[in-house]
Design a protein around this motif. Sequence first.
Motif, short mmCIF file in Angstrom:
data_model
loop_
_atom_site.label_atom_id
_atom_site.label_comp_id
_atom_site.label_asym_id
_atom_site.label_seq_id
_atom_site.Cartn_x
_atom_site.Cartn_y
_atom_site.Cartn_z
N PHE A 1 -5.41 15.29 6.75
CA PHE A 1 -5.57 15.16 8.19
C PHE A 1 -4.25 15.23 8.95
O PHE A 1 -4.23 15.10 10.16
CB PHE A 1 -6.29 13.84 8.52
N GLU A 2 -3.12 15.41 8.23
CA GLU A 2 -1.83 15.54 8.91
C GLU A 2 -1.53 17.00 9.16
O GLU A 2 -1.52 17.81 8.23
CB GLU A 2 -0.72 14.94 8.03
N ARG B 1 -6.23 11.61 2.68
CA ARG B 1 -5.64 11.22 3.95
C ARG B 1 -4.65 12.27 4.46
O ARG B 1 -4.59 12.56 5.66
CB ARG B 1 -4.96 9.86 3.78
N ARG C 1 5.53 11.75 9.15
CA ARG C 1 5.50 11.98 10.60
C ARG C 1 6.90 11.98 11.19
O ARG C 1 7.20 12.74 12.10
CB ARG C 1 4.65 10.91 11.28
N LEU D 1 -6.09 5.73 12.17
CA LEU D 1 -4.97 5.22 11.39
C LEU D 1 -3.85 4.76 12.28
O LEU D 1 -3.12 3.83 11.95
CB LEU D 1 -4.48 6.28 10.42
N ARG D 2 -3.71 5.39 13.43
CA ARG D 2 -2.64 5.00 14.32
C ARG D 2 -2.88 3.59 14.86
O ARG D 2 -1.95 2.91 15.25
CB ARG D 2 -2.55 6.01 15.46
N ARG E 1 0.11 4.34 4.02
CA ARG E 1 0.67 4.22 5.36
C ARG E 1 2.18 4.48 5.41
O ARG E 1 2.63 5.29 6.23
CB ARG E 1 0.34 2.82 5.92
N ILE F 1 -9.96 10.51 12.89
CA ILE F 1 -9.42 9.88 11.68
C ILE F 1 -7.96 9.51 11.92
O ILE F 1 -7.53 8.40 11.65
CB ILE F 1 -9.51 10.84 10.48
N VAL F 2 -7.22 10.47 12.44
CA VAL F 2 -5.81 10.21 12.70
C VAL F 2 -5.67 9.09 13.70
O VAL F 2 -4.90 8.14 13.51
CB VAL F 2 -5.14 11.50 13.21
N GLY G 1 -3.12 0.99 13.60
CA GLY G 1 -2.54 -0.07 12.80
C GLY G 1 -3.53 -0.63 11.81
O GLY G 1 -3.53 -1.83 11.52
N GLU G 2 -4.39 0.23 11.31
CA GLU G 2 -5.38 -0.20 10.34
C GLU G 2 -4.84 0.11 8.94
O GLU G 2 -4.81 1.26 8.53
CB GLU G 2 -6.66 0.61 10.59
N PRO G 3 -4.37 -0.86 8.20
CA PRO G 3 -3.83 -0.53 6.88
C PRO G 3 -4.96 -0.23 5.90
O PRO G 3 -6.07 -0.74 6.04
CB PRO G 3 -3.10 -1.79 6.46
N HIS G 4 -4.65 0.62 4.96
CA HIS G 4 -5.63 0.98 3.95
C HIS G 4 -5.75 -0.10 2.90
O HIS G 4 -4.95 -1.03 2.84
CB HIS G 4 -5.18 2.27 3.25
N GLU H 1 0.85 -1.18 0.00
CA GLU H 1 0.00 0.00 0.00
C GLU H 1 0.89 1.23 0.00
O GLU H 1 2.07 1.17 0.34
CB GLU H 1 -0.93 0.00 1.21
#
Lengths: 672, 672
Positions: free
Chosen positions: A633-634, A630, A591, B656-657, A584, B652-653, B659-662, A581
């Motif tokens: 949101f950073e 995505r 980050r 994702l943290r 991620r 949302i952030v 550990g949910e891969p897209h 992917e």
Amino acid sequence: MPSAASALKRLLVGRPRRSEQLHETLLPKRIALPVFASDALSSVAYAPDEVLITLSVAGVAAYSFSWKVGLAVVVVMLTVVASYRQNVHAYPSGGGDYEVATTNLGGLAGQIVASALLVDYVLTVAVSVSSGVQNASAALPFLAGRETWVAVAIVVVLTTLNLRGIKESGTAFAIPTYCFIAAVLGMVAWGLVRFFTGGLPMAESAKYTIAPEPGFAHGLTGFAMVFLVLRAFSSGSAALTGVEAISNGVPAFRKPKSRNAATTLLMMGTIAVTMLMGIIVLAHLTHMRYVDPHLTDTQLLLHGRPVGAGYDQQTVIGQLGRAVFSNFPPAFYFLIAATGIILFLAANTAFGGFPVLGSILARDGYLPKQLHTRGDRLAFSNGIVLLALFACVLIIAFQAQPTRLIQLYIIGVFVSFTTSQTGMVRHWTRLLRTETRPNVRIRMQRSRAINTFGLCLTGAVLVIVLVSKFLAGAWIAIAAMFVLFLLMRGIRRHYDRVADDLRPDERADTTLPSRVHAIVLVSRIHKPALRAVAYARATRPDVLEAVSVQVDPEETKRLQEEWDRLGLPVRMKVLDSPYREITRPFIDYIRKVRRKNPREVITVFLPEYVVGHWWEQLLHNQSALRLKARLLFEPGVMLTSVPWQLRSSDRIVGKLRDGEPHEVTLPETKTP
Amino acid sequence: MPSAASALKRLLVGRPRRSEQLHETLLPKRIALPVFASDALSSVAYAPDEVLITLSVAGVAAYSFSWKVGLAVVVVMLTVVASYRQNVHAYPSGGGDYEVATTNLGGLAGQIVASALLVDYVLTVAVSVSSGVQNASAALPFLAGRETWVAVAIVVVLTTLNLRGIKESGTAFAIPTYCFIAAVLGMVAWGLVRFFTGGLPMAESAKYTIAPEPGFAHGLTGFAMVFLVLRAFSSGSAALTGVEAISNGVPAFRKPKSRNAATTLLMMGTIAVTMLMGIIVLAHLTHMRYVDPHLTDTQLLLHGRPVGAGYDQQTVIGQLGRAVFSNFPPAFYFLIAATGIILFLAANTAFGGFPVLGSILARDGYLPKQLHTRGDRLAFSNGIVLLALFACVLIIAFQAQPTRLIQLYIIGVFVSFTTSQTGMVRHWTRLLRTETRPNVRIRMQRSRAINTFGLCLTGAVLVIVLVSKFLAGAWIAIAAMFVLFLLMRGIRRHYDRVADDLRPDERADTTLPSRVHAIVLVSRIHKPALRAVAYARATRPDVLEAVSVQVDPEETKRLQEEWDRLGLPVRMKVLDSPYREITRPFIDYIRKVRRKNPREVITVFLPEYVVGHWWEQLLHNQSALRLKARLLFEPGVMLTSVPWQLRSSDRIVGKLRDGEPHEVTLPETKTP
């Protein structure tokens, strides 16, 4: 946006109008009357029917109450009109009951009034259109059984007319409304002339008797009968909806707005009560019998026996017209046609009121901002469409049956009447506290007296309607109001929170970041990627690197070699992606960079290519889109798309050049 | 992306797998047989039924052809197996018939084969699942009348299993397949033992006679009979689908892949023909009568009279099991259960083949690129979902009736058999041209002879199937193939054109623009706007200006005053918008700037704020999104989003943290 859709929109809605054309849409009284009053006027086409239906439960004897019920409605009507003449003078801005309640009783009262009015506008459309279709299907038998979809189609037509702008609708609607008024008043006058000269025929249903329901077999007794009369009165009060439409529509009037609106209100009230009483009296004089359309075969008796399925019950106006104009049939057909049409036009009143109120609520942050904006044709397009949608839901749910829909009706109007009158009493009391001029004080005291009387009367009617109709369907309307009320408060809370979040901290928000770190995401060496690198270099960032996510090691190796061969002064960094992917690993890398230099701003350059057809987009991966969504949101990351236009995208540009303006939208209008 | 959806996906599909785990999904022969051969094996559950149904049209006498038809199918089956053993050795890459045809006969032939195979995979799922449900509904009467939706539900379950990855499916499917083989072969063996010992009971339908259709009243005459026997043979050939599944699935085998695949093919062929002939012979020995399930009440006669609606016709395997195991009922129930299950597993063969072929076609640019990528669990997720969708459409359209679906079937397989054998003959001829070693030449010549024989036989069968089934439904399959064929060519043409458009011109595309002109779009003074200005200043553009579109003059005036008060070193320019829209005036302005300095690059900074819930987005105007979408079509413009994250976006952030891969996607894999 496909060009066929735009063309269709132009065809239906017309060319867009410039903002300066707004004043052109103001209405003179002679047009405002049919536009805003067709609801109240048209209700004489079903209000008397509902009164007779309700009374018929107790048999023919109960019909002796009909003209008393009618008189009670007239009294309420005249009181409400007198009260609202005070409102339009005091609050000419078109906020109507909502503004009166908010200003004098606070936001909570305003929201209650607003939810009540919104629900009732929807019901106005549903009831009027359904009743119109019911009338029309008596004349056009092929509509029978298809009422629901015909009604939906008519709502769609009304929506289109209103999206074109209110002035044109006014002109188009004036003639039939005046025809209807002329036809009904003419019938009443001619009927009375024939009665006094002894030549008025009986109604065709005069020969029947009515079998009372079991509870009323022994005549008119006590509490049950009182309840029945009160219910008849509640149904008759449907004639009162629409009064507030004028007070909410003041800004659409020509100047002097308030005086013109007040005059129109009085004209409307006078015409409406005259027609209503005229019809009730004529029905009495012609010995008409009128029962629930679903019960004709059992409730109507001829020589003591039920008439069965053979009898086709005409509406009250239909039966009266046939009797009064028995010697001049063309007038009868004119009356029927005018009645059919005005019922559809009545729905138009709501199309005038709902979007204006929605716009005001949106301005105040209680409804989505999109409702605040005027469309291409200067009408509040979003509100119009929303009203049409809800009305269609109601029509479909109740299969376009007016007798069922009317049970939900008018509760909202009386909630709003009562609250607004309370507000007006407070308004005058507050003004009187500081006013010293004697003649003004007298005028104010008179106004307060009128509003106080209005408050008492509408409050009493509200209680009657609540009690007599709650189980029959009013609870649905009340539940809808409650949901709307909660929704409006939730929306306002959201906007307040957002406004809070967005309030600038001038020093912090105008400080420049220490450095700019540019990252170009490269997956292949193609035009968009090279462009993105060149543009990124042109912005002279402090750090510039190309980043590629490795999904297939071989491909990445080829990419790296090609990159090196180009000899660009930009290093390429490869991120590993064990789960194949992109998002991620890329986010993780960003980050890491951010953690190292928190005062740096990162700008991500995304090479993209754009295609012109929707089906072409299906053939390309949407991962760039997903990554963009995505990255938003950073924190501390800017997102730069460097688009490359493929040849097929020309058609989009070409289309815009044709002078096709986009949907009108104000991105961020004021929130309170 | 809602978190509930992700959680559901994890639950159904399992945790994602790393790319390195790919080898783990390779199959040993004992697992590959049930995974790839269940289609061919399971067809004995409906192929004999269809043969008997077709012959029954001419009455019981025609049943004497049944074992001859069966033998013909066996001959074709063994020939095809022998031919394909050559294929898997020569082309072990899993491209199967598609690769063979493309390499030896060119792209056109390849695309024909590919469209034929794709259509037949879909039909395999539809036929097998429908037949399985038909079987099951005989045992579970509450399914009757709900077959369509039960079949759709089973397709959904199969889809889920396959999205989890092929190895687990293999293990889960091996046991029932072997049970089915054991049950059928056991029944055949035991039936023959009982026959030769004189103890084999008759089938329950043996007591009936069959009324021939009008045309066949006078027995087996001429052309009509020949046509009927050919149609019976065509239906019986359904047993041959699935042979190519193994040749397409070679890459999923353990090493040595080709040899293992060839062995599995032989095993499958042997088992399939044994079962098929066993069932046909037993049906003959037990005097079974089997007619179209819709015609049982008129076509079956008892003592010369139609049996009427009372008779519930069991499937061929059901009747045989009851007769053979009359003295041991548990074996009968075991047989019925295994038959029911294997028919669902047969559909799984297609779930193995379709996505692999789709991936290869996507790699070659004939199908959308998304089909080329492996999902979280290393299965080709998109292909699996697509297959399931098409199969459901077929099941719903044909109400899950196997007898109707089977008319569309096997045409595709024989198109592909024939084309592929032609390719193989060419392949050997080409190799023989340069090969000099005598022993290799002899092996090649033997292979060529086998493939030539295969070509002749499958070509003949193709003609028979075409002629005997065209009007009965095969035309639908042919039309689908044709559409698919055109679609694939269109997609390839599109990709070629895009690749052409994107080919970099190294000098032009790496030249830096002369200047950077930055424009910040400001509609309000809030955090995002100030941030955008600060970030824009940090990128040190040659020109920097703020631009505001004036919709409401008053608002713009307030904005301008506030802007001046901030004292930023950035000028604000106001664009007028008579039609109250943002996009057009802004685009017009950008074009004007571009025209003045064509070598300048414009970078538009868009202040945005992002919210966390979808419903929050409804409350904010989408005009920024629309403007962004529109600006992508302007050449020479970069688009920089400067997002500001509202508090609600944290979720949302946070998600994702976790550990949910897209979703796994490769944005731009190689196009040819």
